[in-house]
Design a protein around this motif. Sequence first.
Motif, PDB file in Angstrom:
ATOM      1  N   ILE A  11     -14.114 -90.827 -41.699  1.00  0.00           N
ATOM      2  CA  ILE A  11     -15.093 -89.799 -41.357  1.00  0.00           C
ATOM      3  C   ILE A  11     -16.166 -90.509 -40.539  1.00  0.00           C
ATOM      4  N   CYS A  12     -16.464 -89.992 -39.355  1.00  0.00           N
ATOM      5  CA  CYS A  12     -17.454 -90.610 -38.473  1.00  0.00           C
ATOM      6  C   CYS A  12     -18.467 -89.563 -38.038  1.00  0.00           C
ATOM      7  N   GLU A  13     -19.721 -89.749 -38.445  1.00  0.00           N
ATOM      8  CA  GLU A  13     -20.753 -88.769 -38.116  1.00  0.00           C
ATOM      9  C   GLU A  13     -21.143 -88.821 -36.641  1.00  0.00           C
ATOM     10  N   LEU A  14     -21.391 -87.622 -36.093  1.00  0.00           N
ATOM     11  CA  LEU A  14     -21.785 -87.469 -34.698  1.00  0.00           C
ATOM     12  C   LEU A  14     -23.222 -86.983 -34.547  1.00  0.00           C
ATOM     13  N   GLY A  15     -23.651 -86.091 -35.436  1.00  0.00           N
ATOM     14  CA  GLY A  15     -24.989 -85.522 -35.325  1.00  0.00           C
ATOM     15  C   GLY A  15     -25.023 -84.094 -35.817  1.00  0.00           C
ATOM     16  N   SER A  16     -25.935 -83.330 -35.265  1.00  0.00           N
ATOM     17  CA  SER A  16     -26.139 -81.948 -35.694  1.00  0.00           C
ATOM     18  C   SER A  16     -25.103 -81.013 -35.062  1.00  0.00           C
ATOM     19  N   ILE A  17     -25.074 -79.803 -35.559  1.00  0.00           N
ATOM     20  CA  ILE A  17     -24.195 -78.777 -34.992  1.00  0.00           C
ATOM     21  C   ILE A  17     -24.504 -78.600 -33.502  1.00  0.00           C
ATOM     22  N   SER A  18     -25.782 -78.517 -33.154  1.00  0.00           N
ATOM     23  CA  SER A  18     -26.145 -78.312 -31.749  1.00  0.00           C
ATOM     24  C   SER A  18     -25.760 -79.519 -30.893  1.00  0.00           C
ATOM     25  N   ASP A  19     -25.821 -80.736 -31.432  1.00  0.00           N
ATOM     26  CA  ASP A  19     -25.383 -81.921 -30.689  1.00  0.00           C
ATOM     27  C   ASP A  19     -23.906 -81.810 -30.325  1.00  0.00           C
ATOM     28  N   VAL A  20     -23.090 -81.461 -31.311  1.00  0.00           N
ATOM     29  CA  VAL A  20     -21.644 -81.386 -31.102  1.00  0.00           C
ATOM     30  C   VAL A  20     -21.300 -80.238 -30.151  1.00  0.00           C
ATOM     31  N   LYS A  21     -21.967 -79.114 -30.313  1.00  0.00           N
ATOM     32  CA  LYS A  21     -21.738 -78.006 -29.383  1.00  0.00           C
ATOM     33  C   LYS A  21     -22.101 -78.403 -27.960  1.00  0.00           C
ATOM     34  N   LEU A  22     -23.207 -79.117 -27.792  1.00  0.00           N
ATOM     35  CA  LEU A  22     -23.624 -79.552 -26.459  1.00  0.00           C
ATOM     36  C   LEU A  22     -22.578 -80.482 -25.835  1.00  0.00           C
ATOM     37  N   PHE A  23     -22.014 -81.380 -26.625  1.00  0.00           N
ATOM     38  CA  PHE A  23     -20.975 -82.263 -26.108  1.00  0.00           C
ATOM     39  C   PHE A  23     -19.835 -81.446 -25.505  1.00  0.00           C
ATOM     40  N   PHE A  24     -19.343 -80.465 -26.258  1.00  0.00           N
ATOM     41  CA  PHE A  24     -18.215 -79.676 -25.775  1.00  0.00           C
ATOM     42  C   PHE A  24     -18.596 -78.757 -24.615  1.00  0.00           C
ATOM     43  N   GLU A  25     -19.841 -78.289 -24.584  1.00  0.00           N
ATOM     44  CA  GLU A  25     -20.308 -77.523 -23.428  1.00  0.00           C
ATOM     45  C   GLU A  25     -20.314 -78.403 -22.181  1.00  0.00           C
ATOM     46  N   CYS A  26     -20.723 -79.655 -22.327  1.00  0.00           N
ATOM     47  CA  CYS A  26     -20.713 -80.593 -21.201  1.00  0.00           C
ATOM     48  C   CYS A  26     -19.283 -80.901 -20.762  1.00  0.00           C
ATOM     49  N   TYR A  48     -12.024 -78.680 -30.927  1.00  0.00           N
ATOM     50  CA  TYR A  48     -13.311 -78.025 -31.188  1.00  0.00           C
ATOM     51  C   TYR A  48     -13.221 -77.012 -32.335  1.00  0.00           C
ATOM     52  N   ARG A  49     -12.196 -76.198 -32.335  1.00  0.00           N
ATOM     53  CA  ARG A  49     -12.126 -75.076 -33.259  1.00  0.00           C
ATOM     54  C   ARG A  49     -11.162 -75.311 -34.418  1.00  0.00           C
ATOM     55  N   PRO A 149      -6.385 -75.275 -46.094  1.00  0.00           N
ATOM     56  CA  PRO A 149      -5.061 -75.457 -45.484  1.00  0.00           C
ATOM     57  C   PRO A 149      -5.124 -75.334 -43.957  1.00  0.00           C
ATOM     58  N   VAL A 150      -4.271 -76.088 -43.278  1.00  0.00           N
ATOM     59  CA  VAL A 150      -4.258 -76.040 -41.810  1.00  0.00           C
ATOM     60  C   VAL A 150      -3.916 -74.648 -41.308  1.00  0.00           C
ATOM     61  N   GLU A 151      -3.217 -73.862 -42.093  1.00  0.00           N
ATOM     62  CA  GLU A 151      -2.887 -72.494 -41.688  1.00  0.00           C
ATOM     63  C   GLU A 151      -4.146 -71.657 -41.454  1.00  0.00           C
ATOM     64  N   GLU A 152      -5.199 -71.919 -42.237  1.00  0.00           N
ATOM     65  CA  GLU A 152      -6.460 -71.200 -42.020  1.00  0.00           C
ATOM     66  C   GLU A 152      -7.063 -71.576 -40.668  1.00  0.00           C
ATOM     67  N   TYR A 153      -6.948 -72.835 -40.294  1.00  0.00           N
ATOM     68  CA  TYR A 153      -7.430 -73.264 -38.976  1.00  0.00           C
ATOM     69  C   TYR A 153      -6.605 -72.613 -37.877  1.00  0.00           C
ATOM     70  N   ASP A 154      -5.291 -72.538 -38.092  1.00  0.00           N
ATOM     71  CA  ASP A 154      -4.408 -71.948 -37.080  1.00  0.00           C
ATOM     72  C   ASP A 154      -4.732 -70.481 -36.824  1.00  0.00           C
ATOM     73  N   LEU A 155      -5.195 -69.772 -37.845  1.00  0.00           N
ATOM     74  CA  LEU A 155      -5.506 -68.351 -37.730  1.00  0.00           C
ATOM     75  C   LEU A 155      -6.952 -68.075 -37.321  1.00  0.00           C
ATOM     76  N   LEU A 156      -7.739 -69.118 -37.214  1.00  0.00           N
ATOM     77  CA  LEU A 156      -9.168 -68.991 -36.968  1.00  0.00           C
ATOM     78  C   LEU A 156      -9.479 -68.297 -35.638  1.00  0.00           C
ATOM     79  N   GLU A 157     -10.390 -67.368 -35.693  1.00  0.00           N
ATOM     80  CA  GLU A 157     -10.952 -66.703 -34.510  1.00  0.00           C
ATOM     81  C   GLU A 157     -12.456 -66.945 -34.523  1.00  0.00           C
ATOM     82  N   GLY A 158     -13.063 -67.010 -33.362  1.00  0.00           N
ATOM     83  CA  GLY A 158     -14.516 -67.143 -33.283  1.00  0.00           C
ATOM     84  C   GLY A 158     -14.994 -68.562 -33.538  1.00  0.00           C
ATOM     85  N   GLU A 159     -16.169 -68.661 -34.135  1.00  0.00           N
ATOM     86  CA  GLU A 159     -16.807 -69.949 -34.380  1.00  0.00           C
ATOM     87  C   GLU A 159     -15.950 -70.836 -35.276  1.00  0.00           C
ATOM     88  N   PRO A 160     -15.974 -72.152 -35.020  1.00  0.00           N
ATOM     89  CA  PRO A 160     -15.262 -73.063 -35.909  1.00  0.00           C
ATOM     90  C   PRO A 160     -15.896 -73.086 -37.306  1.00  0.00           C
TER      91      PRO A 160
END
Length: 168
Positions: A11-26, A48-49, A149-160
């Motif tokens: 597990i490697c910390e990156l920062g806040s939710i907004s930090d991670v969102k900004l990375f992917f926006e960039c 991302y999701r 379960p990974v199946e929940e990730y596979d079915l995910l819509e919207g925000e992660p």
Amino acid sequence: MNIGFCGGGSICELGSISDVKLFFECVDFFVAKKDPEKNWALLLDRLYRRYLRFEDLDEAMVLMMEVKSKFLARPSSEVNWNMDLVGDRRRTWLDPTQSNLGEVFQTYFQHFAHCVESAKLFLKSWNIYQPVKITRTESAWFMVEESRPVEEYDLLEGEPFWARCAKG
């Protein structure tokens, strides 16, 4: 609420939710939109999701290293930094005074590579694939995410899942 990459036994910390969102926006704005022929959905959707499947790790690593290369050539001044977030060091781990985006997001590239290698090693050692994904890193939240379960990730819509129920 801290967010990070996980994979294998790491597990490697990156920062806040907004930090991670900004990375992917960039990534989307400065890299993916300028080279649409590549499979950027691997980073911008799968990572991302959801999570990265084992068979996607090598391609995702190549794409992430391309992002790093492009970010190293992109001045950090090209980002419209939200000074409310950046000025409050409790809310961001990013340093926009770095000369380029590669330096601003250096730990993202290092941590991603570490988690990819950890996932590969875990599979080789234990014959179990612990997916590379983005998760909340606080113990209680991480335990919830690890039992999902990974199946929940596979079915995910919207925000992660890592971006829900909290503002970062």
